[in-house]
Structures are given as structure tokens and as C-alpha cells.
Design an enzyme around this catalytic site. Sequence first.
Site, mmCIF file in Angstrom:
data_model
loop_
_atom_site.group_PDB
_atom_site.id
_atom_site.type_symbol
_atom_site.label_atom_id
_atom_site.label_comp_id
_atom_site.label_asym_id
_atom_site.label_seq_id
_atom_site.Cartn_x
_atom_site.Cartn_y
_atom_site.Cartn_z
ATOM 1 N N CYS A 94 0.814 -1.210 0.000
ATOM 2 C CA CYS A 94 0.000 0.000 0.000
ATOM 3 C C CYS A 94 0.850 1.264 0.000
ATOM 4 C CB CYS A 94 -0.949 0.012 1.200
ATOM 5 S SG CYS A 94 -0.117 -0.001 2.799
ATOM 6 N N ASN A 95 2.141 1.137 0.329
ATOM 7 C CA ASN A 95 2.963 2.351 0.337
ATOM 8 C C ASN A 95 4.294 2.199 -0.382
ATOM 9 O OD1 ASN A 95 4.450 0.876 2.226
ATOM 10 N ND2 ASN A 95 3.437 1.857 3.955
ATOM 11 N N ARG A 96 4.412 1.184 -1.259
ATOM 12 C CA ARG A 96 5.615 1.079 -2.082
ATOM 13 C C ARG A 96 5.361 0.210 -3.310
ATOM 14 N NH1 ARG A 96 10.026 0.546 0.334
ATOM 15 N NH2 ARG A 96 9.179 0.718 2.440
ATOM 16 N N GLU A 142 7.535 -2.494 11.758
ATOM 17 C CA GLU A 142 6.357 -3.340 11.539
ATOM 18 C C GLU A 142 6.765 -4.612 10.807
ATOM 19 O OE1 GLU A 142 4.567 -4.000 8.576
ATOM 20 O OE2 GLU A 142 5.754 -2.817 7.173
ATOM 21 N N GLN A 152 4.662 -6.767 9.027
ATOM 22 C CA GLN A 152 3.834 -7.226 7.902
ATOM 23 C C GLN A 152 4.602 -7.257 6.587
ATOM 24 O OE1 GLN A 152 -0.132 -5.411 7.620
ATOM 25 N NE2 GLN A 152 0.123 -4.742 9.726
ATOM 26 N N ALA A 177 -11.573 -9.151 3.039
ATOM 27 C CA ALA A 177 -11.256 -10.353 3.807
ATOM 28 C C ALA A 177 -9.839 -10.833 3.513
ATOM 29 C CB ALA A 177 -12.264 -11.461 3.497
#
Length: 451
Positions: free
Chosen positions: A50-52, A114, A116, A193
Site C-alpha cells: 500500500c505504500n511502495r 512493523e 507485515q 477479507a
Amino acid sequence: MSLLVVGLSHRSAPVSILERASLPTDTRTKLLQDTLAAEPAAEATVLATCNRIELYADVDKFHAGVAELSTLLAQHSGVGLDELTPYLYVHYEDRAVHHLFSVACGLDSMVVGEGQILGQIKDALALGQDLHTAGRLLNDLFQQALRVGKRAHSETGIDRAGQSLVTFGLEQLSQAADVDSWARGKKALVIGAGSMSSLAAATLARAGVAEIVIANRTLARAERLAEILREPGGTGVAARAAEMVAVGDELGRADIVVSCTGATGLVLAGDAIEAAAEGRDGTLYLLDLAMPRDIDAAAHRIPGVRLVDIESLADASADAPMANDVDQVRGIVSDEVAAFGAAQRAAHITPTVVALRTMAADVVASEVARLEGRLPGLDDKQRAEITQTVRRVVDKLLHAPTVRVKQLASEPGGAGYADALRTLFDLDPQTVASVSRADLNDADVKNRGRV
């Protein structure tokens, strides 16, 4: 090794550009296929979160590789090359390795530390393996990045420097109040989901929400996630699934909404949010973790609504404190980059050494055969003793130079030793190349499924 990475992230580009440049799964597949079809690239994979968005490739020419990868990113992202170029960064060889290892440790994340990102690196490698675009170099690189990331989390307190994007988002949503106290008793709606939505649902359940509704385009996946949440061994929260068409109704009943889907358009429009907020007693809390965004940015201006999205998370994370353990993790990254580079340089000379020993074995076999023709009276024992003696002489002559050349090749600037060895012994380039291809194929087979 000619590793090249071209990409953009929250550190180099505004969220508006990242949002437009996001790559759905099918687009990533086409990007990798086109990258491999391009002349400078021998293998490739893409890390998209989402950010790279980062495209990794093994290239034979630096400038041509940068131009080709930049053009491909622009074509598949839909953002014009002229507009995209100012936000792109380029890393080459050891700097590219250092960058990926830093990313794997969470040092380059929006929320430092983080974990993830390790799952996302794993997915990037799996995609390259499934499409057969990741060869020996990228398999080795991404496997090692995963190990380095795990080492950083197990040997340091980097986890204390940050948290998951979900937890950070909920903290921003609660405006620094204790998340458990803030969430307790509220009704939550989770849209999507996938892995991020599942993590959000589990985090909300542990925080003590009274109910969680899972809405997803595929109802079966929503039902499965709700079932997992309800299980006694899970969180035990009251959870149920809903069709996406019911999101408008569920929005009116929810206190907290977390959305993270792969949709290319808005999932929650401003008028639907305004209708859900009208007449309610408390605040409607919205957390948008999707890229491109799921929730209309107009929600920021609706009374009674608090929206936290990727853009506001990026602003908040800029002031997040860094733990002392970050320096320790940087040390681990530097050590691991040096070790990886040495291993790759040493591996580079292996095909040449194998080709040299193969040539020597052929010479021994030829000379023994010639000797047998001149001395036909040799019995089997004599023939075996002569053959073994010649082999020992050749092995002893080759042992010291081949061991030493491997040691020298592992040092910076050691790539030239393979060329010197090929020149000195007049080795057939085709023979060396055939050994390299065999090694690459063996590595690909060995590494598949090891993510």
C-alpha cells in the site's frame, strides 16, 4: 551480480501518486512478463504494497536497465513517465541489496519495525517463482531478505519501535486514547477479507468490540473469516458475514469501519457516509488502509466523522519515535549485505572452477587412453594405479589455485579472477556458460516452495 531496483514509496512520492500507481495482481503479472521480455532483464519480481512499488531485476546494463524498468513501471501503473520519474529511486548491486534488507527489517516502513512487510516480501518472491521470472539471484536475494528480517525481529527490540499499520491506524483513530478502552463495546464493520482486513478484524476482536461484520465481494471468504473469529480457540467475538451490497445498511449500524480491498474505485462514497453519520449520537470512525483509497476523502469534512487514511498515517508516522534498537538493526543489515555480496561473488567463479576441473579430467582420460595404446600389456591393477596417480598429480596442482581464487573472488572487486582463470587456461566460454545454466536451473528447482 547486476541487481537493479527501481521504485517509489511513501518516502519518495506523495500518497496521491502512490494511489494512482498502485498495481493490481493481474497488472503485476503482466509487468513481470514484459520485464523479462525486455532485453536488459534476465529475471525480475515486483514488491507492491500500500505504500511502495518496487521492480527488482537482474540486468546486464545499468543505464539501459534503469530506462527500461522506469518505462515499464510508468506503462503498467498508468502514470506518465515524465510525471513518475521525479518520484522514482534507483539502487544498484550492493545498494539494492542493502535497500531490500532494510525494507525486510521494517526500517523503511511507514511504521518503523512493523513485521507485515515480511509477508509481502514472501508474496513478491512467490509471484516471481510462480511466473518463473525469479531466477537464482532473486531467489537467493529474497530468501536471504526474509532471514535477515526474521533475525532483526528475534535479536533486537525493533518490534518496540513500531507496530502493524492496523494498530498504528487504530491508535490514530482513537486520538491516542487507549485502544482497548476506546474500542470496547463498539460495533465494527470490516470491508475486505484479505490479510490486512483479517488482521484488522482480529485486532478489533482482541480490543473488545461487541460485534464484527465482515463484508467482502466473495461472501464465502467473509463467512470463513467470521467463522475463525467466532471459534473458541480464536477471539470468540460475535462475528457475521455480509454481502457487499449490504455495506450501506451495515455502515449505519457501525461505530468503527476498517476498509482494505483491492477495488479500483471508491467503496464508501461521501453521500453514503454522510447519511450514516446523520442523527447518530457518537462519532463514526473510519480507517482506510487501501491503496488506492476505498473511502471518499470528502469524509474528512463531514461532521461527526473521523477518517484516518494512508495519507494521514504517513503524516503521523513522520514524528513517530525511533527505538534505540534501530541502530542495532542497521548493523545487522550492513553485516548481512557484506556476507551476501561475498557469497554471490564466490558463487560467480564456481562455474569457471567446475569447467577447469572438467577440462583437467578430460585431459587425464585422454592421456590414460593414449598410454594404454602404447602399453597394451598393462593389467587392470597397473592401469588403475597409473590412472589414480595421474589424477592425484592433477588434483594437487589445481587444489591451491582453485581454493585461493575462490577466496579472492569473494572479496570486493574479485569478479575479474574468473575472467583471468578462463584466459589463463583457455577455457571454452560455452562450457562455462553451460555450467552456469545448470546451476541456475538447479537453484530454481531447489528454491521453489521455500517461501
